[in-house]
Design a protein around this motif. Structure first.
Motif, mmCIF file in Angstrom:
data_model
loop_
_atom_site.group_PDB
_atom_site.id
_atom_site.type_symbol
_atom_site.label_atom_id
_atom_site.label_comp_id
_atom_site.label_asym_id
_atom_site.label_seq_id
_atom_site.Cartn_x
_atom_site.Cartn_y
_atom_site.Cartn_z
ATOM 1 N N GLY A 196 -12.444 -1.863 -0.809
ATOM 2 C CA GLY A 196 -11.811 -3.134 -0.490
ATOM 3 C C GLY A 196 -11.851 -3.524 0.972
ATOM 4 N N PHE A 197 -12.518 -2.719 1.817
ATOM 5 C CA PHE A 197 -12.492 -2.979 3.259
ATOM 6 C C PHE A 197 -12.980 -4.379 3.611
ATOM 7 C CE2 PHE A 197 -14.389 -3.191 7.438
ATOM 8 C CZ PHE A 197 -13.431 -2.608 8.253
ATOM 9 N N VAL A 202 -9.432 -11.309 4.439
ATOM 10 C CA VAL A 202 -9.433 -12.617 3.769
ATOM 11 C C VAL A 202 -8.722 -12.589 2.417
ATOM 12 C CG1 VAL A 202 -11.499 -13.439 4.922
ATOM 13 C CG2 VAL A 202 -11.720 -12.165 2.779
ATOM 14 N N ALA A 203 -8.570 -11.406 1.843
ATOM 15 C CA ALA A 203 -7.896 -11.286 0.545
ATOM 16 C C ALA A 203 -7.183 -9.939 0.498
ATOM 17 C CB ALA A 203 -8.906 -11.413 -0.600
ATOM 18 N N GLU A 204 -6.141 -9.830 1.308
ATOM 19 C CA GLU A 204 -5.475 -8.537 1.493
ATOM 20 C C GLU A 204 -4.927 -7.971 0.180
ATOM 21 O OE1 GLU A 204 -1.432 -7.484 3.481
ATOM 22 O OE2 GLU A 204 -2.964 -7.349 5.056
ATOM 23 N N GLU A 205 -4.316 -8.794 -0.637
ATOM 24 C CA GLU A 205 -3.714 -8.300 -1.878
ATOM 25 C C GLU A 205 -4.763 -7.671 -2.786
ATOM 26 O OE1 GLU A 205 -0.962 -9.891 -5.610
ATOM 27 O OE2 GLU A 205 -1.138 -11.092 -3.783
ATOM 28 N N GLU A 206 -5.901 -8.346 -2.939
ATOM 29 C CA GLU A 206 -6.969 -7.810 -3.783
ATOM 30 C C GLU A 206 -7.537 -6.522 -3.183
ATOM 31 O OE1 GLU A 206 -6.574 -10.889 -2.894
ATOM 32 O OE2 GLU A 206 -6.541 -12.093 -4.732
ATOM 33 N N SER A 207 -7.684 -6.516 -1.854
ATOM 34 C CA SER A 207 -8.202 -5.328 -1.174
ATOM 35 C C SER A 207 -7.286 -4.127 -1.367
ATOM 36 C CB SER A 207 -8.367 -5.625 0.318
ATOM 37 O OG SER A 207 -8.774 -4.471 1.012
ATOM 38 N N LEU A 208 -5.997 -4.336 -1.161
ATOM 39 C CA LEU A 208 -5.034 -3.241 -1.315
ATOM 40 C C LEU A 208 -4.958 -2.754 -2.752
ATOM 41 C CD1 LEU A 208 -2.138 -4.486 1.012
ATOM 42 C CD2 LEU A 208 -3.873 -2.742 1.505
ATOM 43 N N SER A 209 -5.172 -3.644 -3.702
ATOM 44 C CA SER A 209 -5.177 -3.253 -5.122
ATOM 45 C C SER A 209 -6.327 -2.291 -5.402
ATOM 46 C CB SER A 209 -5.299 -4.484 -6.021
ATOM 47 O OG SER A 209 -4.132 -5.265 -5.957
ATOM 48 N N GLY A 242 -0.313 3.475 3.135
ATOM 49 C CA GLY A 242 1.107 3.187 2.899
ATOM 50 C C GLY A 242 1.316 1.822 2.280
ATOM 51 N N LYS A 243 0.614 0.834 2.817
ATOM 52 C CA LYS A 243 0.716 -0.529 2.317
ATOM 53 C C LYS A 243 0.176 -0.633 0.890
ATOM 54 C CE LYS A 243 0.572 -4.813 4.948
ATOM 55 N NZ LYS A 243 -0.172 -5.609 5.948
ATOM 56 N N ALA A 244 -0.966 0.047 0.655
ATOM 57 C CA ALA A 244 -1.598 -0.005 -0.660
ATOM 58 C C ALA A 244 -0.733 0.654 -1.726
ATOM 59 C CB ALA A 244 -2.966 0.672 -0.608
ATOM 60 N N LEU A 245 -0.186 1.819 -1.402
ATOM 61 C CA LEU A 245 0.639 2.536 -2.382
ATOM 62 C C LEU A 245 1.940 1.792 -2.655
ATOM 63 C CD1 LEU A 245 0.130 6.249 -1.261
ATOM 64 C CD2 LEU A 245 -1.071 4.976 -3.037
ATOM 65 N N LYS A 246 2.522 1.212 -1.623
ATOM 66 C CA LYS A 246 3.741 0.412 -1.805
ATOM 67 C C LYS A 246 3.453 -0.800 -2.682
ATOM 68 C CE LYS A 246 7.409 -1.937 0.778
ATOM 69 N NZ LYS A 246 7.898 -2.326 2.136
ATOM 70 N N HIS A 247 2.285 -1.399 -2.477
ATOM 71 C CA HIS A 247 1.864 -2.569 -3.252
ATOM 72 C C HIS A 247 1.811 -2.253 -4.747
ATOM 73 C CE1 HIS A 247 -1.259 -5.201 -5.078
ATOM 74 N NE2 HIS A 247 -0.724 -6.117 -4.309
#
Length: 282
Positions: A196-197, A202-209, A242-247
């Motif tokens: 997802g890098f 431009v699409a942080e939510e999709e990247s973190l998912s 951290g952000k991805a796992l919290k998401h």
């Protein structure tokens, strides 16, 4: 001793300095000499080709020409640099007109793109040139007690018309290196998926998912750590973990190593020497 021109990728020069530090420590142990191309420039990532195809060819033709001036193959430890520079090489090799145009400019620096240098990844050099049997013999601290989840990243696998080493659907090169170092490979579906890098800004939510899916499956598979051949994948899976796992509401975490650090550990270097304490998740 095998010598290579080592391409200094932007990510290693800025955010992931510990990766090149690791390589500096153990290269001589494996009878390798990486000559750093300090005059090289940014490859343009996955963007320059779309903005200006001619500048894309010029910049990367120059990077390859610097290696050719030394009579060496060009090696990178970054997947995106690998794909980018190999893509430029393919275009230059297929077009005499483009080569002539690029060389007309490079001539001012005393450089010429000839197409004689191969563009290779550090992983390929370890597996093919050093050899897994040699690496097994050099191991001082086998990773026997570790279950390792390999995460290949897109740009060392796809498109196979430019990369052509691993089967993108069933890659094995990183698995084989892990086993040569004594580790146990953890099979999981996301090992050949995207981190997802390149959509992060431009699409942080999709990247973190995407990152969370890979991290979560590796955790569920009871891996002790993830290893990747790409510093961009490393950045997402470690720095944004951290952000991805919290998401995705995942409570546990997992360390992420670049393959250069994994090799260093097995060759007897400490985590402090390898700079692993720079990681966000340790």
């Amino acid at each position: 001793m095998k010598r290579y021109a080592y391409y200094l990728s932007c990510i290693n020069e800025s955010m992931t300095k510990e990766l090149d530090k690791s390589i500096d420590l153990w290269q001589k142990d494996l009878d390798i000499d990486f000559v750093k191309l300090h005059e090289s420039t940014c490859c343009g990532g996955s963007n320059l080709d779309y903005v200006s195809p001619k500048h894309f060819a010029l910049v990367n033709g120059r990077n390859i020409a610097l290696a050719e001036k030394l009579g060496l193959d060009l090696v990178t430890s970054c997947n995106t640099c690998l794909l980018t520079i190999r893509s430029a090489k393919q275009k230059l090799d297929e077009s005499e007109a483009l080569r002539d145009e690029v060389n007309g400019i490079l001539k001012k620096e005393g450089l010429e793109y000839k197409g004689t240098a191969e563009v290779r990844h550090l992983l390929w050099v370890l597996n093919e040139d050093v050899g897994l049997d040699t690496i097994r013999k050099k191991v001082k601290v086998p990773l026997t007690n570790y279950k390792v989840a390999p995460f290949y990243g897109c740009h060392i696998l796809r498109p196979s018309t430019i990369l052509g080493k691993d089967n993108p659907l069933e890659p094995s090169s990183l698995d084989m290196l892990i086993e040569a170092l004594g580790g146990k490979v953890v099979p999981y579906e996301h090992k050949n998926k995207c981190c997802g890098f390149h959509t992060l800004l431009v699409a942080e939510e999709e990247s973190l998912s995407l990152a969370a899916e890979a991290l979560g499956e590796a955790i569920e598979s009871k891996a002790d750590f993830i290893v990747t051949p790409c510093p961009l994948c490393h950045t997402v899976l470690d720095s944004y973990q951290g952000k991805a796992l919290k998401h995705s509401n995942i409570k546990r975490s997992i360390p992420v190593f670049h393959l250069s650090e994994m090799v260093g550990l097995a060759l007897g270097y400490t985590s402090r020497q390898l700079g692993i304490k720079r990681h966000i998740v340790t």
